[in-house]
Write an enzyme that holds these catalytic residues in place. Structure first.
Site, PDB file in Angstrom:
ATOM      1  N   TYR A   1      32.051  37.198  27.008  1.00 31.76           N
ATOM      2  CA  TYR A   1      31.838  37.816  28.325  1.00 31.76           C
ATOM      3  C   TYR A   1      31.961  36.763  29.440  1.00 31.76           C
ATOM      4  CZ  TYR A   1      30.232  41.560  31.389  1.00 31.76           C
ATOM      5  OH  TYR A   1      30.154  42.530  32.366  1.00 31.76           O
TER       6      TYR A   1
ATOM      7  N   LYS B   1      27.759  38.779  36.689  1.00 35.17           N
ATOM      8  CA  LYS B   1      26.725  39.826  36.548  1.00 35.17           C
ATOM      9  C   LYS B   1      25.329  39.246  36.811  1.00 35.17           C
ATOM     10  CE  LYS B   1      29.251  43.479  35.371  1.00 35.17           C
ATOM     11  NZ  LYS B   1      29.438  44.622  36.265  1.00 35.17           N
TER      12      LYS B   1
END
Ligand code: 1JT
Length: 281
Positions: A182, A189
């Site tokens: 990720y 995020k």
């Protein structure tokens, strides 16, 4: 005197009880902006369907002319004629001002906004995080994190949520802890999650709530071509407490809760809709 006062208090309390019982998930007479519908598998479309079923009028914004047709066709499947569809390039502050200025013109006030927008270079969503370029890092931050702050700023400056409101954004576990691949999106995020708390703090006095839904991975256009994505899905089906994947409909229903009066006491929060996967090691 005392008993009179007591009776009045009890009366108000009972009225509140009646009022409270009427409080529900209905969004009749309210308008919500949904940003980020690309196609029928978009999380944003799952949110739009839940809000529409609860009676909301919807305004869709999209980025890139090629998406307009998809969004228009999807909006037509909702059983209402008053949806609005307009372009909004969230990397351009002038474009955001124009889009939300037009929304103010056409609908007056909005009662909430769903921000379902993220981007990173696919080649930076695999391998080692530290191979990220400065440009790639800033691109992911700009689109996936700052865009929420930019939109919230314009909503506040135009006094678009003058009756109060609820802002919801989409995040992912990779922003709270390392999730293989990720990478740069996880750092974006983390930035988005912190923005939710600071925006909630600034906007609470205007009765505007700001929260995040942390959805488990869902097979959408965004996830196409992501290295190892199928392995991530298999691990969830094997380990998540509910032993199944998350879907757009259940994310949509949590968004409905966060847009409704039932979540009136919640702001600056992050709710995992991920079959419980985040609680496992
Ligand atoms: C464990 O790895 C993952 C788990 C879930 C995903 C799905 N996903 C969640 N947020 C995303 C944002 C973007 C993409 C995929 C995204 C694609 C590019 C645009 C922004 C991706 C990876 C990599």
């Amino acid at each position: 005197e005392k008993s009179m006062e007591a009776k009045t208090y009890v009366k108000v309390e009972r009225m509140n009880e009646k009022e409270r019982l009427k409080m529900n998930l209905s969004l009749e007479g309210r308008t919500y902006v949904v940003m980020g519908v690309a196609n029928k598998r978009s999380i944003a479309w799952g949110i739009a369907q839940s809000l529409s079923k609860a009676g909301a009028r919807l305004v869709f914004t999209y980025a890139g002319e090629r998406l307009e047709k998809n969004v228009r066709q999807l909006a037509e499947t909702l059983d209402r004629e008053d949806s609005l569809i307009l372009p909004c390039d969230i990397t351009d502050d002038q474009a955001i001002k124009e889009a939300f200025g037009q929304i103010k013109e056409e609908v007056g006030a909005i009662h909430g906004l769903a921000h379902c927008i993220a981007f990173a270079n696919k080649e930076e969503l695999e391998g080692e995080y530290l191979n990220v370029s400065r440009d790639g890092f800033l691109l992911a931050q700009n689109i996936s994190s700052y865009s929420l702050t930019a939109v919230a700023k314009v909503v506040r400056d135009l006094d678009l949520m003058k009756e109060g409101g609820s802002i919801v954004t989409m995040t992912y576990l990779g922003g709270e802890r390392v999730v293989k691949n990720y990478n740069v999106m996880g750092v974006a995020k983390a930035s988005l999650d912190a923005s939710v708390r600071y925006l909630a703090n600034d906007l609470g006095k205007d009765n505007i709530r700001v929260n995040a839904i942390s959805a488990g991975p869902i097979r959408t256009l965004s996830a196409k071509g992501i290295g190892g994505f199928n392995d991530v899905l298999k691990e969830i089906e094997a380990k998540a407490p509910l032993r199944r994947l998350t879907n757009q409909e259940e994310v949509g229903d949590t968004a409905l809760f966060l847009m409704s009066d039932l979540s009136r006491g919640i702001t600056g929060e992050l709710i995992h809709v991920d079959s419980g996967f985040n609680i496992t090691g």
